[in-house]
Motif scaffolding. Structure first.
Motif, mmCIF file in Angstrom:
data_model
loop_
_atom_site.group_PDB
_atom_site.id
_atom_site.type_symbol
_atom_site.label_atom_id
_atom_site.label_comp_id
_atom_site.label_asym_id
_atom_site.label_seq_id
_atom_site.Cartn_x
_atom_site.Cartn_y
_atom_site.Cartn_z
ATOM 1 N N UNK A 91 5.481 96.561 75.715
ATOM 2 C CA UNK A 91 4.626 96.187 76.855
ATOM 3 C C UNK A 91 3.918 94.841 76.705
ATOM 4 N N UNK A 92 3.799 94.316 75.484
ATOM 5 C CA UNK A 92 3.043 93.084 75.294
ATOM 6 C C UNK A 92 3.894 91.907 74.842
ATOM 7 N N UNK A 93 5.204 92.066 74.895
ATOM 8 C CA UNK A 93 6.091 90.977 74.464
ATOM 9 C C UNK A 93 7.251 90.829 75.431
ATOM 10 N N UNK A 94 7.602 89.603 75.647
ATOM 11 C CA UNK A 94 8.761 89.357 76.490
ATOM 12 C C UNK A 94 9.998 89.443 75.602
ATOM 13 N N UNK A 95 11.083 89.922 76.197
ATOM 14 C CA UNK A 95 12.318 90.071 75.437
ATOM 15 C C UNK A 95 13.490 89.485 76.205
ATOM 16 N N UNK A 98 9.669 87.747 71.723
ATOM 17 C CA UNK A 98 8.821 86.618 71.366
ATOM 18 C C UNK A 98 7.409 87.145 71.152
ATOM 19 N N UNK A 99 6.917 87.021 69.917
ATOM 20 C CA UNK A 99 5.554 87.447 69.589
ATOM 21 C C UNK A 99 4.556 86.466 70.199
ATOM 22 N N UNK A 100 3.309 86.895 70.399
ATOM 23 C CA UNK A 100 2.289 85.984 70.963
ATOM 24 C C UNK A 100 2.102 84.702 70.148
ATOM 25 N N UNK A 101 2.405 84.733 68.849
ATOM 26 C CA UNK A 101 2.263 83.518 68.040
ATOM 27 C C UNK A 101 3.515 82.630 68.096
ATOM 28 N N UNK A 102 4.493 83.018 68.928
ATOM 29 C CA UNK A 102 5.688 82.206 69.130
ATOM 30 C C UNK A 102 6.880 82.571 68.278
ATOM 31 N N UNK A 103 6.691 83.443 67.284
ATOM 32 C CA UNK A 103 7.824 83.834 66.444
ATOM 33 C C UNK A 103 8.805 84.693 67.229
ATOM 34 N N UNK A 104 10.057 84.564 66.869
ATOM 35 C CA UNK A 104 11.110 85.365 67.489
ATOM 36 C C UNK A 104 11.505 86.505 66.556
ATOM 37 N N UNK A 105 11.583 87.703 67.102
ATOM 38 C CA UNK A 105 12.024 88.876 66.348
ATOM 39 C C UNK A 105 13.338 89.337 66.964
ATOM 40 N N UNK A 106 14.374 89.422 66.118
ATOM 41 C CA UNK A 106 15.706 89.776 66.615
ATOM 42 C C UNK A 106 16.159 91.125 66.059
ATOM 43 N N UNK A 107 16.678 91.959 66.941
ATOM 44 C CA UNK A 107 17.298 93.234 66.613
ATOM 45 C C UNK A 107 18.762 93.057 66.987
ATOM 46 N N UNK A 108 19.656 93.096 65.993
ATOM 47 C CA UNK A 108 21.038 92.744 66.295
ATOM 48 C C UNK A 108 22.048 93.458 65.411
ATOM 49 N N UNK A 109 23.272 93.562 65.944
ATOM 50 C CA UNK A 109 24.419 94.071 65.193
ATOM 51 C C UNK A 109 25.600 93.152 65.490
ATOM 52 N N UNK A 110 26.547 93.134 64.558
ATOM 53 C CA UNK A 110 27.748 92.326 64.787
ATOM 54 C C UNK A 110 28.957 93.012 64.184
ATOM 55 N N UNK A 111 30.104 92.668 64.743
ATOM 56 C CA UNK A 111 31.374 93.138 64.212
ATOM 57 C C UNK A 111 32.357 91.981 64.323
ATOM 58 N N UNK A 112 33.159 91.789 63.285
ATOM 59 C CA UNK A 112 34.126 90.705 63.275
ATOM 60 C C UNK A 112 35.405 91.171 62.603
ATOM 61 N N UNK A 113 36.521 90.747 63.149
ATOM 62 C CA UNK A 113 37.818 91.057 62.568
ATOM 63 C C UNK A 113 38.231 89.909 61.655
ATOM 64 N N UNK A 114 38.795 90.266 60.526
ATOM 65 C CA UNK A 114 39.276 89.267 59.576
ATOM 66 C C UNK A 114 40.532 89.824 58.927
ATOM 67 N N UNK A 115 41.656 89.264 59.285
ATOM 68 C CA UNK A 115 42.906 89.815 58.775
ATOM 69 C C UNK A 115 43.100 91.220 59.311
ATOM 70 N N UNK A 116 43.169 92.174 58.410
ATOM 71 C CA UNK A 116 43.377 93.561 58.828
ATOM 72 C C UNK A 116 42.147 94.434 58.604
ATOM 73 N N UNK A 117 40.976 93.806 58.493
ATOM 74 C CA UNK A 117 39.737 94.568 58.289
ATOM 75 C C UNK A 117 38.687 94.143 59.311
ATOM 76 N N UNK A 118 37.679 94.980 59.435
ATOM 77 C CA UNK A 118 36.530 94.703 60.288
ATOM 78 C C UNK A 118 35.289 94.637 59.408
ATOM 79 N N UNK A 119 34.417 93.673 59.712
ATOM 80 C CA UNK A 119 33.151 93.532 59.003
ATOM 81 C C UNK A 119 32.031 93.853 59.995
ATOM 82 N N UNK A 120 31.151 94.778 59.627
ATOM 83 C CA UNK A 120 30.056 95.190 60.490
ATOM 84 C C UNK A 120 28.745 94.900 59.775
ATOM 85 N N UNK A 121 27.786 94.309 60.515
ATOM 86 C CA UNK A 121 26.470 93.988 59.966
ATOM 87 C C UNK A 121 25.406 94.343 60.994
#
Length: 125
Positions: A28-32, A51-74
Motif C-alpha cells: 500500500x505504500x510503495x509503487x511497483x 520503489x522504496x520511499x528512499x528511492x531504492x529499488x527492490x526486485x522480486x524475480x525468477x528466470x529460466x534459460x536454456x543452454x544446450x540441452x539443460x535449463x538453468x533456473x534462478x
C-alpha cells in the motif's frame, strides 16, 4: 503437436504463470512495476520491482534459460545491490523438471514479499 512443441508450450505457460503471480505483488505504500524480458541465453526473466520511499529499488524475480540441452533456473530478492534472498541456481535436463523448479521458485520469492517490504520500510522510518 510434436514433443518439442508441447515442451515449448509448457514452458511458455509456466513463464506466463510466474509473471502473473509476481505481477500481483502489491504494497500500500510503495509503487511497483512488473517486468519481463528475454535473456540473450535463450531464456526469460520475470518479476516485480518496488520503489522504496528512499528511492531504492527492490526486485522480486525468477528466470529460466536454456543452454544446450539443460535449463538453468534462478530466483531471488534484491534491494539495489544487496541480496536479500538468493535461491540456488538449479540446472535440470527435463523441461517438466524445469517447470516444477520454476513454479517452486516463484512461490519461494513470493512468500516473504510482504514481510520483506514491511521490514525495509520500517528501516527507513
Amino acid at each position: 503437436m510434436d514433443g518439442e512443441s508441447l515442451a515449448a508450450a509448457e514452458l511458455l505457460e509456466a513463464l506466463s504463470r510466474a509473471s502473473e503471480i509476481l505481477a500481483e505483488l502489491r504494497h500500500p505504500f510503495m509503487r511497483s512495476e512488473h517486468f519481463s524480458y528475454f535473456l540473450p541465453s535463450g531464456g526469460a526473466r520475470v518479476g516485480t520491482a518496488f520503489i522504496l520511499p528512499d528511492g531504492r529499488e527492490v526486485r522480486f524475480e525468477v528466470s529460466i534459460a536454456a543452454s544446450g540441452e539443460v535449463f538453468h533456473i534462478e530466483g531471488g530478492i534484491t534491494a539495489e545491490h544487496e541480496t536479500l534472498l538468493e535461491l540456488p541456481r538449479r540446472t535440470v535436463k527435463d523441461v517438466h523438471d524445469a517447470v516444477a523448479v520454476l513454479d517452486d521458485y516463484v512461490e519461494e520469492v513470493k512468500a516473504p514479499a510482504g514481510r520483506t517490504l514491511d521490514r525495509l520500510l520500517e528501516e527507513i522510518v
